[in-house]
Scaffold this active site. Sequence first.
Site, PDB file in Angstrom:
ATOM      1  N   LEU A   1      49.534  41.107  46.094  1.00 19.96           N
ATOM      2  CA  LEU A   1      49.657  42.566  46.144  1.00 19.96           C
ATOM      3  C   LEU A   1      48.629  43.263  45.269  1.00 19.96           C
ATOM      4  O   LEU A   1      48.236  44.393  45.539  1.00 19.96           O
ATOM      5  CB  LEU A   1      51.062  42.992  45.696  1.00 19.96           C
ATOM      6  CG  LEU A   1      52.226  42.562  46.577  1.00 19.96           C
ATOM      7  CD1 LEU A   1      53.550  42.911  45.908  1.00 19.96           C
ATOM      8  CD2 LEU A   1      52.133  43.222  47.946  1.00 19.96           C
ATOM      9  N   GLY A   2      48.234  42.620  44.187  1.00 22.28           N
ATOM     10  CA  GLY A   2      47.289  43.244  43.275  1.00 22.28           C
ATOM     11  C   GLY A   2      47.064  42.371  42.060  1.00 22.28           C
ATOM     12  O   GLY A   2      47.696  41.322  41.891  1.00 22.28           O
TER      13      GLY A   2
ATOM     14  N   GLY B   1      46.008  42.646  37.677  1.00 25.54           N
ATOM     15  CA  GLY B   1      45.743  43.439  36.491  1.00 25.54           C
ATOM     16  C   GLY B   1      45.237  42.562  35.366  1.00 25.54           C
ATOM     17  O   GLY B   1      44.872  41.393  35.571  1.00 25.54           O
ATOM     18  N   GLY B   2      45.242  43.111  34.161  1.00 24.91           N
ATOM     19  CA  GLY B   2      44.709  42.399  33.020  1.00 24.91           C
ATOM     20  C   GLY B   2      45.521  41.185  32.615  1.00 24.91           C
ATOM     21  O   GLY B   2      45.022  40.290  31.945  1.00 24.91           O
ATOM     22  N   PHE B   3      46.799  41.137  33.022  1.00 25.72           N
ATOM     23  CA  PHE B   3      47.661  40.048  32.582  1.00 25.72           C
ATOM     24  C   PHE B   3      48.008  39.070  33.686  1.00 25.72           C
ATOM     25  O   PHE B   3      48.722  38.114  33.468  1.00 25.72           O
ATOM     26  CB  PHE B   3      48.947  40.610  31.978  1.00 25.72           C
ATOM     27  CG  PHE B   3      48.685  41.466  30.781  1.00 25.72           C
ATOM     28  CD1 PHE B   3      48.205  40.906  29.612  1.00 25.72           C
ATOM     29  CD2 PHE B   3      48.883  42.831  30.826  1.00 25.72           C
ATOM     30  CE1 PHE B   3      47.940  41.683  28.502  1.00 25.72           C
ATOM     31  CE2 PHE B   3      48.620  43.616  29.721  1.00 25.72           C
ATOM     32  CZ  PHE B   3      48.147  43.044  28.555  1.00 25.72           C
ATOM     33  N   GLY B   4      47.515  39.298  34.893  1.00 22.15           N
ATOM     34  CA  GLY B   4      47.800  38.349  35.954  1.00 22.15           C
ATOM     35  C   GLY B   4      47.832  38.990  37.326  1.00 22.15           C
ATOM     36  O   GLY B   4      47.451  40.144  37.507  1.00 22.15           O
TER      37      GLY B   4
ATOM     38  N   VAL C   1      49.982  39.903  40.993  1.00 18.85           N
ATOM     39  CA  VAL C   1      51.307  40.224  41.526  1.00 18.85           C
ATOM     40  C   VAL C   1      51.362  39.798  42.986  1.00 18.85           C
ATOM     41  O   VAL C   1      50.444  40.102  43.778  1.00 18.85           O
ATOM     42  CB  VAL C   1      51.618  41.732  41.405  1.00 18.85           C
ATOM     43  CG1 VAL C   1      52.999  42.037  41.985  1.00 18.85           C
ATOM     44  CG2 VAL C   1      51.551  42.168  39.948  1.00 18.85           C
TER      45      VAL C   1
ATOM     46  N   LYS D   1      55.152  38.960  39.266  1.00 19.96           N
ATOM     47  CA  LYS D   1      53.959  39.027  38.420  1.00 19.96           C
ATOM     48  C   LYS D   1      53.766  37.655  37.772  1.00 19.96           C
ATOM     49  O   LYS D   1      54.623  37.181  37.027  1.00 19.96           O
ATOM     50  CB  LYS D   1      54.095  40.092  37.337  1.00 19.96           C
ATOM     51  CG  LYS D   1      52.824  40.247  36.489  1.00 19.96           C
ATOM     52  CD  LYS D   1      53.063  41.035  35.214  1.00 19.96           C
ATOM     53  CE  LYS D   1      53.316  42.480  35.445  1.00 19.96           C
ATOM     54  NZ  LYS D   1      53.404  43.250  34.177  1.00 19.96           N
TER      55      LYS D   1
ATOM     56  N   ASP E   1      51.462  53.007  28.406  1.00 18.20           N
ATOM     57  CA  ASP E   1      50.451  52.679  29.422  1.00 18.20           C
ATOM     58  C   ASP E   1      50.799  53.330  30.756  1.00 18.20           C
ATOM     59  O   ASP E   1      50.683  52.705  31.808  1.00 18.20           O
ATOM     60  CB  ASP E   1      50.314  51.165  29.579  1.00 18.20           C
ATOM     61  CG  ASP E   1      49.003  50.766  30.262  1.00 18.20           C
ATOM     62  OD1 ASP E   1      48.031  51.548  30.175  1.00 18.20           O
ATOM     63  OD2 ASP E   1      48.947  49.689  30.872  1.00 18.20           O
TER      64      ASP E   1
END
Length: 357
Positions: free
Chosen positions: A52-53, A55-58, A60, A74, A153
């Site tokens: 799905l997408g 980010g900075g931490f992994g 999804v 996630k 955030d």
Amino acid sequence: MLLLCKDALTSLHLSVNLPCVAKDEILNVESLQFNLAPIRNATDNFSDSNKLGQGGFGVVYKGTLSNGQEIAVKRLSKGSKQGELEFRNEILLMAKLQHRNLVRLLGFCLKGTERLLIYEFVLNSSLDHFLFGIARGLLYLHEDSQLRIIHRDLKASNVLLDEEMNPKISDFGMARLFSLDQTQIDTSKIVGTFRYMAPEYAMHGNFSVKLDVYSFGVLILEIVSGQKNNCSGNGENAEDLISFAWRSWRDGSVSNLIDPSVSSGSRSEIMRCIHIGLLCVQENVADRPTMASVVLMLSSYSLTVPLPSQPAFFLHGSMGPETPLLQDSDSGVTKSSDNVSAGMSVNETSITELHPR
């Protein structure tokens, strides 16, 4: 077992005088732990087709459990120390929060090097014009929940829309607890996304609930304008979205700010949204409204809205609004990350250990 008593709260940086959590509440947190196998099956072993997408931490992934329930998973990047802290922080906070405008955490998985967070699947992943729901979600965090929380955030990618287009605030890995009598905290560890970050926090580490208010203001201006809060132009002509919005408001040329895709809506509603957005990004922290006031301004058009003062302009340097920072306190070297994390000390957050089954 997760001991969320006073000592554990202190180690979590949650310096609040809360009583020990009841035994059934502790068991409720433990009951959120999933086995790895059904999550692998649900996501087709984390296949790219279910992505799905990222980010900075992994990454999804979308998944479907054996009972037909759709989930979002996630998957923490392996070896991410910052991500590990975010992972634990989110579990401990989200296990105690329930609100229709917050994304719901269904559970987590700890197995070997795998760190997974399992959420309800939210159908519409793009942000639309539903500011009231977002404001209500922030108001719940700041004033109405049993805990007083600053998200730290809030940004477009952390607001999801369900099938009925209800907005849900997500990603609480950077959230911070306040005690009820606290109004401001200073920190040497800066986390978040630069283009949504209030200047007093980005520059001095001062943060309060008005940090989320500032981010909400940036979000309003981005939605109305259809633009990101990026710098455009060069040298003395460089201008970020907040500067452009303020200049347009001051000069009576707000029509230049409005995205054509929203211009067909009520002109008075659009103008009021811009007005509220500029109130939220004012330079003086005390001048920014609380989320309670924002909710009232969004819901009552008979309420008189004060005039905004000039916002803080601090994005004109060489650092762009998306520039991510992660300062290594041992080496003094600045590293990159998808989110900002800059400070003069090692990340001071210490969190109660979670153990794999």
